[in-house]
Design a protein around this motif. Structure first.
Motif, mmCIF file in Angstrom:
data_model
loop_
_atom_site.group_PDB
_atom_site.id
_atom_site.type_symbol
_atom_site.label_atom_id
_atom_site.label_comp_id
_atom_site.label_asym_id
_atom_site.label_seq_id
_atom_site.Cartn_x
_atom_site.Cartn_y
_atom_site.Cartn_z
ATOM 1 N N TYR A 57 1.200 98.124 -70.262
ATOM 2 C CA TYR A 57 1.373 96.934 -69.432
ATOM 3 C C TYR A 57 1.699 95.726 -70.295
ATOM 4 N N VAL A 58 2.246 94.704 -69.650
ATOM 5 C CA VAL A 58 2.669 93.484 -70.339
ATOM 6 C C VAL A 58 1.878 92.316 -69.769
ATOM 7 N N ASN A 59 1.401 91.448 -70.669
ATOM 8 C CA ASN A 59 0.688 90.249 -70.253
ATOM 9 C C ASN A 59 1.025 89.128 -71.231
ATOM 10 N N GLN A 60 1.637 88.075 -70.744
ATOM 11 C CA GLN A 60 1.978 86.881 -71.514
ATOM 12 C C GLN A 60 2.732 87.200 -72.806
ATOM 13 N N GLY A 61 3.771 88.027 -72.689
ATOM 14 C CA GLY A 61 4.611 88.336 -73.837
ATOM 15 C C GLY A 61 4.034 89.354 -74.798
ATOM 16 N N ARG A 62 2.889 89.920 -74.456
ATOM 17 C CA ARG A 62 2.272 90.936 -75.303
ATOM 18 C C ARG A 62 2.304 92.280 -74.586
ATOM 19 N N LEU A 63 2.711 93.303 -75.305
ATOM 20 C CA LEU A 63 2.759 94.657 -74.763
ATOM 21 C C LEU A 63 1.486 95.375 -75.174
ATOM 22 N N PHE A 64 0.722 95.826 -74.186
ATOM 23 C CA PHE A 64 -0.507 96.562 -74.432
ATOM 24 C C PHE A 64 -0.239 98.035 -74.154
ATOM 25 N N VAL A 65 -0.587 98.880 -75.122
ATOM 26 C CA VAL A 65 -0.364 100.317 -74.994
ATOM 27 C C VAL A 65 -1.673 101.034 -75.314
ATOM 28 N N ARG A 66 -2.180 101.801 -74.351
ATOM 29 C CA ARG A 66 -3.391 102.594 -74.557
ATOM 30 C C ARG A 66 -2.963 104.021 -74.876
ATOM 31 N N LEU A 67 -3.365 104.490 -76.056
ATOM 32 C CA LEU A 67 -2.980 105.814 -76.524
ATOM 33 C C LEU A 67 -4.190 106.746 -76.535
ATOM 34 N N THR A 68 -3.914 108.053 -76.437
ATOM 35 C CA THR A 68 -4.991 109.045 -76.454
ATOM 36 C C THR A 68 -5.119 109.712 -77.810
ATOM 37 N N MET A 78 1.490 100.794 -87.859
ATOM 38 C CA MET A 78 2.277 100.480 -89.058
ATOM 39 C C MET A 78 3.698 100.028 -88.705
ATOM 40 N N ALA A 79 4.173 100.408 -87.522
ATOM 41 C CA ALA A 79 5.552 100.094 -87.138
ATOM 42 C C ALA A 79 5.617 99.240 -85.879
ATOM 43 N N LYS A 80 4.607 98.403 -85.653
ATOM 44 C CA LYS A 80 4.573 97.659 -84.387
ATOM 45 C C LYS A 80 5.687 96.624 -84.255
ATOM 46 N N THR A 81 6.148 96.025 -85.352
ATOM 47 C CA THR A 81 7.269 95.089 -85.230
ATOM 48 C C THR A 81 8.546 95.840 -84.853
ATOM 49 N N ARG A 82 8.709 97.049 -85.378
ATOM 50 C CA ARG A 82 9.878 97.874 -85.031
ATOM 51 C C ARG A 82 9.826 98.280 -83.565
ATOM 52 N N VAL A 83 8.634 98.590 -83.070
ATOM 53 C CA VAL A 83 8.464 98.948 -81.659
ATOM 54 C C VAL A 83 8.879 97.773 -80.778
ATOM 55 N N ALA A 84 8.443 96.566 -81.130
ATOM 56 C CA ALA A 84 8.808 95.373 -80.360
ATOM 57 C C ALA A 84 10.319 95.160 -80.384
ATOM 58 N N GLU A 85 10.940 95.367 -81.542
ATOM 59 C CA GLU A 85 12.397 95.207 -81.649
ATOM 60 C C GLU A 85 13.125 96.212 -80.761
ATOM 61 N N LEU A 86 12.679 97.466 -80.773
ATOM 62 C CA LEU A 86 13.318 98.499 -79.955
ATOM 63 C C LEU A 86 13.196 98.187 -78.461
ATOM 64 N N ILE A 87 12.018 97.759 -78.049
ATOM 65 C CA ILE A 87 11.784 97.439 -76.632
ATOM 66 C C ILE A 87 12.644 96.252 -76.218
ATOM 67 N N ASN A 88 12.655 95.204 -77.032
ATOM 68 C CA ASN A 88 13.452 94.012 -76.708
ATOM 69 C C ASN A 88 14.940 94.327 -76.686
ATOM 70 N N ALA A 89 15.389 95.210 -77.572
ATOM 71 C CA ALA A 89 16.799 95.606 -77.580
ATOM 72 C C ALA A 89 17.145 96.353 -76.295
ATOM 73 N N VAL A 99 2.870 93.549 -80.033
ATOM 74 C CA VAL A 99 2.480 94.847 -79.480
ATOM 75 C C VAL A 99 1.041 95.106 -79.890
ATOM 76 N N ILE A 100 0.214 95.472 -78.931
ATOM 77 C CA ILE A 100 -1.199 95.744 -79.185
ATOM 78 C C ILE A 100 -1.506 97.161 -78.733
ATOM 79 N N PHE A 101 -1.986 97.975 -79.663
ATOM 80 C CA PHE A 101 -2.346 99.356 -79.347
ATOM 81 C C PHE A 101 -3.842 99.435 -79.117
ATOM 82 N N LEU A 102 -4.210 100.007 -77.990
ATOM 83 C CA LEU A 102 -5.622 100.111 -77.607
ATOM 84 C C LEU A 102 -6.118 101.528 -77.772
#
Length: 102
Positions: A57-68, A78-89, A99-102
């Motif tokens: 989900y997205v809240n105020q420009g931050r992408l929250f991802v809950r992983l198992t 380690m690659a959260k800036t790359r993840v943000a770039e890919l999503i924005n592209a 990007v925040i991983f929960l």
């Protein structure tokens, strides 16, 4: 016999233009972009990551991802800036700032 040409009405707009005007008038573009981010998660990150994803989900420009998977979480941290770039592209504009991983 010639068919009479139908008079064109001035002020006619295409459906696309009408929908764009509606989105602009109701200021919905931000929300639409957030929905596009969530819906494109599997396409951008791949099936393997999507299977280990519990919630996105997205809240105020931050992408929250809950992983198992803890190892996957560590790897993506380690690659959260790359993840943000890919999503924005994928969306076509800067929607995700963090990007925040929960």
């Amino acid at each position: 016999m010639k068919k009479p040409s139908s008079p064109s009405r001035s002020g006619d707009i295409s459906l696309k233009e009408g929908l764009e005007a509606l989105v602009k008038a109701y200021r919905l573009q931000g929300k639409l972009n957030e929905v596009m981010v969530v819906s494109s998660w599997e396409r951008v990150m791949g099936k393997a990551v999507a299977l280990k994803t519990k919630e996105v989900y997205v809240n105020q420009g931050r992408l929250f991802v809950r992983l198992t998977s803890a190892p996957l979480k560590h790897e993506l941290l380690m690659a959260k800036t790359r993840v943000a770039e890919l999503i924005n592209a994928e969306v076509g504009e800067t929607v995700i700032k963090e990007v925040i991983f929960l």
